[in-house]
Design a protein around this motif. Structure first.
Motif, PDB file in Angstrom:
ATOM      1  N   VAL A 176      48.316  38.678  23.091  1.00  0.00           N
ATOM      2  CA  VAL A 176      47.431  37.856  23.889  1.00  0.00           C
ATOM      3  C   VAL A 176      46.006  38.122  23.828  1.00  0.00           C
ATOM      4  N   SER A 177      45.463  37.078  24.294  1.00  0.00           N
ATOM      5  CA  SER A 177      43.753  37.431  24.768  1.00  0.00           C
ATOM      6  C   SER A 177      43.970  37.440  26.218  1.00  0.00           C
ATOM      7  N   VAL A 178      42.822  38.277  26.700  1.00  0.00           N
ATOM      8  CA  VAL A 178      42.830  38.193  28.375  1.00  0.00           C
ATOM      9  C   VAL A 178      41.247  38.028  28.544  1.00  0.00           C
ATOM     10  N   VAL A 179      41.365  37.200  29.719  1.00  0.00           N
ATOM     11  CA  VAL A 179      39.923  37.207  30.216  1.00  0.00           C
ATOM     12  C   VAL A 179      39.919  37.712  31.684  1.00  0.00           C
ATOM     13  N   TYR A 180      39.048  38.502  32.503  1.00  0.00           N
ATOM     14  CA  TYR A 180      39.049  38.827  33.553  1.00  0.00           C
ATOM     15  C   TYR A 180      37.487  38.879  34.303  1.00  0.00           C
ATOM     16  N   LEU A 181      37.833  38.663  35.491  1.00  0.00           N
ATOM     17  CA  LEU A 181      36.452  38.438  36.390  1.00  0.00           C
ATOM     18  C   LEU A 181      35.517  39.732  36.413  1.00  0.00           C
ATOM     19  N   GLU A 182      34.252  39.542  36.027  1.00  0.00           N
ATOM     20  CA  GLU A 182      33.613  40.888  35.962  1.00  0.00           C
ATOM     21  C   GLU A 182      33.047  41.398  37.222  1.00  0.00           C
ATOM     22  N   THR A 183      34.083  41.970  37.924  1.00  0.00           N
ATOM     23  CA  THR A 183      33.899  42.426  39.048  1.00  0.00           C
ATOM     24  C   THR A 183      34.701  43.497  39.310  1.00  0.00           C
ATOM     25  N   ASP A 184      34.600  44.437  40.252  1.00  0.00           N
ATOM     26  CA  ASP A 184      35.358  45.776  40.163  1.00  0.00           C
ATOM     27  C   ASP A 184      36.632  45.299  40.518  1.00  0.00           C
ATOM     28  N   TRP A 185      37.139  44.361  41.251  1.00  0.00           N
ATOM     29  CA  TRP A 185      38.230  43.876  41.291  1.00  0.00           C
ATOM     30  C   TRP A 185      38.941  43.491  40.000  1.00  0.00           C
ATOM     31  N   GLY A 186      38.126  42.814  39.321  1.00  0.00           N
ATOM     32  CA  GLY A 186      38.783  42.156  38.162  1.00  0.00           C
ATOM     33  C   GLY A 186      38.708  43.449  37.127  1.00  0.00           C
ATOM     34  N   LYS A 187      37.808  44.206  37.083  1.00  0.00           N
ATOM     35  CA  LYS A 187      38.084  45.467  36.084  1.00  0.00           C
ATOM     36  C   LYS A 187      39.118  46.229  36.276  1.00  0.00           C
ATOM     37  N   GLN A 188      39.537  46.623  37.449  1.00  0.00           N
ATOM     38  CA  GLN A 188      40.665  47.261  38.004  1.00  0.00           C
ATOM     39  C   GLN A 188      41.878  46.568  37.487  1.00  0.00           C
ATOM     40  N   ALA A 189      41.862  45.145  37.748  1.00  0.00           N
ATOM     41  CA  ALA A 189      43.019  44.461  37.455  1.00  0.00           C
ATOM     42  C   ALA A 189      43.421  44.550  35.808  1.00  0.00           C
ATOM     43  N   PHE A 190      42.505  44.466  35.004  1.00  0.00           N
ATOM     44  CA  PHE A 190      42.269  44.620  33.726  1.00  0.00           C
ATOM     45  C   PHE A 190      42.944  45.791  33.200  1.00  0.00           C
ATOM     46  N   GLN A 191      42.431  46.933  33.975  1.00  0.00           N
ATOM     47  CA  GLN A 191      42.878  48.188  33.633  1.00  0.00           C
ATOM     48  C   GLN A 191      44.318  48.497  33.581  1.00  0.00           C
ATOM     49  N   PHE A 192      44.695  48.031  34.788  1.00  0.00           N
ATOM     50  CA  PHE A 192      46.306  48.132  34.833  1.00  0.00           C
ATOM     51  C   PHE A 192      47.052  47.107  34.137  1.00  0.00           C
ATOM     52  N   PHE A 193      46.542  45.821  33.753  1.00  0.00           N
ATOM     53  CA  PHE A 193      47.159  45.138  32.814  1.00  0.00           C
ATOM     54  C   PHE A 193      47.302  45.486  31.303  1.00  0.00           C
ATOM     55  N   GLU A 194      46.127  46.379  31.039  1.00  0.00           N
ATOM     56  CA  GLU A 194      45.920  46.924  29.679  1.00  0.00           C
ATOM     57  C   GLU A 194      46.942  48.096  29.460  1.00  0.00           C
ATOM     58  N   LYS A 195      47.158  48.742  30.719  1.00  0.00           N
ATOM     59  CA  LYS A 195      47.969  50.014  30.546  1.00  0.00           C
ATOM     60  C   LYS A 195      49.505  49.616  30.345  1.00  0.00           C
ATOM     61  N   PHE A 196      49.569  48.416  31.378  1.00  0.00           N
ATOM     62  CA  PHE A 196      51.175  48.067  31.209  1.00  0.00           C
ATOM     63  C   PHE A 196      51.709  47.219  30.207  1.00  0.00           C
ATOM     64  N   ALA A 197      50.623  46.493  29.576  1.00  0.00           N
ATOM     65  CA  ALA A 197      50.728  45.859  28.190  1.00  0.00           C
ATOM     66  C   ALA A 197      50.928  46.855  27.128  1.00  0.00           C
ATOM     67  N   LYS A 198      50.376  47.951  27.044  1.00  0.00           N
ATOM     68  CA  LYS A 198      50.624  48.806  26.244  1.00  0.00           C
ATOM     69  C   LYS A 198      51.822  49.416  25.969  1.00  0.00           C
ATOM     70  N   GLU A 199      52.344  49.722  27.507  1.00  0.00           N
ATOM     71  CA  GLU A 199      53.700  50.252  27.425  1.00  0.00           C
ATOM     72  C   GLU A 199      54.774  49.609  27.082  1.00  0.00           C
ATOM     73  N   LYS A 200      54.695  48.209  27.303  1.00  0.00           N
ATOM     74  CA  LYS A 200      55.719  47.143  26.882  1.00  0.00           C
ATOM     75  C   LYS A 200      55.676  46.316  25.387  1.00  0.00           C
ATOM     76  N   GLY A 201      54.375  47.120  24.847  1.00  0.00           N
ATOM     77  CA  GLY A 201      54.632  46.476  23.418  1.00  0.00           C
ATOM     78  C   GLY A 201      53.679  45.370  23.125  1.00  0.00           C
ATOM     79  N   ILE A 202      52.925  44.914  24.163  1.00  0.00           N
ATOM     80  CA  ILE A 202      51.944  43.615  24.050  1.00  0.00           C
ATOM     81  C   ILE A 202      50.515  44.154  23.338  1.00  0.00           C
ATOM     82  N   GLU A 203      50.517  43.349  22.397  1.00  0.00           N
ATOM     83  CA  GLU A 203      49.020  43.652  21.758  1.00  0.00           C
ATOM     84  C   GLU A 203      47.985  42.734  22.486  1.00  0.00           C
TER      85      GLU A 203
END
Length: 383
Positions: A176-203
């Motif tokens: 996947v490609s990912v875009v996220y808001l450049e806000t603290d909320w957006g950055k935190q959302a991306f950090q969590f998505f990145e973590k779980f994507a890695k766990e589930k084998g999503i590049e």
């Protein structure tokens, strides 16, 4: 949940907000909200103007329907329930002085809002020092309720949202490609998505922040398209989600899109480009549950449109704090006591739930997978 600028900054300048606080409903600073026979007031800190005004409009509809039902049933111990609105624009520079005003207004027994987690977090110290419950019913940032014993939220947290998001993405894509808001909320959302994507084998083949006030993100989307993803993920709100999906189709990406929000504004702005979009949600008017269909019927009769997530968030929030006040008493401490002791709150979005007294979040609630079909979000798998 939800639903813009970078908002976790230190706030100053009370003068800025003096002209914007404007309490919209009711006068009554006489203190009758805490005792006697006058109305019971709740303060609403939320966006009525500015870039997030659409959410305030949706809140108002949910509140209005809830008020109709609450007051028709006798209010709180025979006392009418009323709201005092303050337009924050969901801006931390404004939520702080609003919090001070609400704390000083002894007729207000609890506050609901603000829309964004950063705007609410900025005001949390004031509400906690003032011992006024801050019910951040759309605040998904994991740190919001850490502000103190008076900060509560029924919102599903970002980590839970993004774990489910990754599960749903995995059904359709491994890259996947990912875009996220450049806000603290957006950055935190991306950090969590990145973590779980890695766990589930999503590049994650490509990722980039986008500015909340962007009008042209095509250069970013072209780079994301050129990474050859099987799907595109957007972590943000409705207006920026509509911009992304429309321009994503303009640059030639035709694969699955995960993003935007379950709001009329997103559906209207995105149009046909968002058909098949998948979002995290809590509610669909297509749900056959009799309780939900009764709510949908009443909402349609009053507003001539279908309800969405943010109508439901507001409707449920007012019902919950009123239930808490009935349990503990129509005072500030009574609302807190009710939230701490009631074991069965009910809502349209979350069903029946109780609060975890350590996290001040609901126990065991999870988001739903909704798919946009023919201009309406419906539960995934429905026809």
């Amino acid at each position: 949940m939800s639903k813009i600028s970078s908002r976790f900054r230190i706030v100053a300048g009370v003068v800025v907000a003096a002209a914007t606080v404007g309490l919209a409903v009711g006068c009554g600073d006489s203190g009758k909200g805490e005792s006697g026979s006058g109305p019971v007031y709740f303060g609403i800190s939320g966006p009525r103007t500015g870039t997030s005004a659409e959410y305030g409009r949706l809140w108002q509809q949910g509140f209005d329907l809830a008020l109709d039902e609450i007051n028709a049933a006798g209010g709180i111990d025979g006392r009418k329930v009323e709201l005092k609105w303050a337009d924050s624009q969901s801006d931390p520079k404004q939520t702080v002085p609003i919090a001070t005003k609400f704390v000083d207004d002894k007729s207000i027994i609890a506050e609901l809002g603000d829309f964004s987690s950063p705007a609410s977090i900025a005001a949390s110290p004031i509400y906690n020092r003032g011992k006024l419950v801050q019910y951040g019913f759309t605040n998904s940032a994991v740190d919001f309720t850490k502000g103190g014993a008076y900060s509560w939220s029924p919102s599903i947290t970002l980590d839970v949202y993004q774990e489910r998001n990754a599960e749903w993405v995995k059904k359709k894509a491994k890259k996947v490609s990912v875009v996220y808001l450049e806000t603290d909320w957006g950055k935190q959302a991306f950090q969590f998505f990145e973590k779980f994507a890695k766990e589930k084998g999503i590049e994650i083949a490509y990722s980039s922040p986008i500015l909340p006030d962007s009008t042209d993100v095509k250069p970013i989307l072209i780079k994301g398209r050129e990474a050859n993803p099987e799907a595109f993920v957007h972590l943000g709100y409705g207006p920026d989600g509509a911009l992304v999906v429309k321009q994503l189709r303009d640059v030639g990406f035709t694969g699955p899109f995960f993003g935007g929000q379950n709001t009329p504004q997103f559906i209207s702005l995105a149009g046909a480009a968002a058909e098949g979009d998948i979002v995290n949600g809590v509610f669909s008017p297509a749900d056959p549950d009799p309780k939900i269909q009764d709510f949908v019927t009443k909402f349609r009769a009053k507003f001539n449109t279908d309800p969405g997530d943010f109508n439901v968030y507001a409707y449920d929030a007012l019902k919950v704090v009123v239930q808490a006040a009935k349990k503990g008493g129509a005072t500030r401490e009574g609302v807190l006591n009710g939230l701490e002791t009631e074991t069965q709150f009910t809502g349209i979005g979350l069903g029946t739930f109780a609060f975890d007294q350590q996290t001040r979040r609901p126990n065991g609630v999870t988001p739903r997978e909704l798919v946009l079909k023919d201009g309406k979000f419906v539960p995934a798998g429905s026809r």
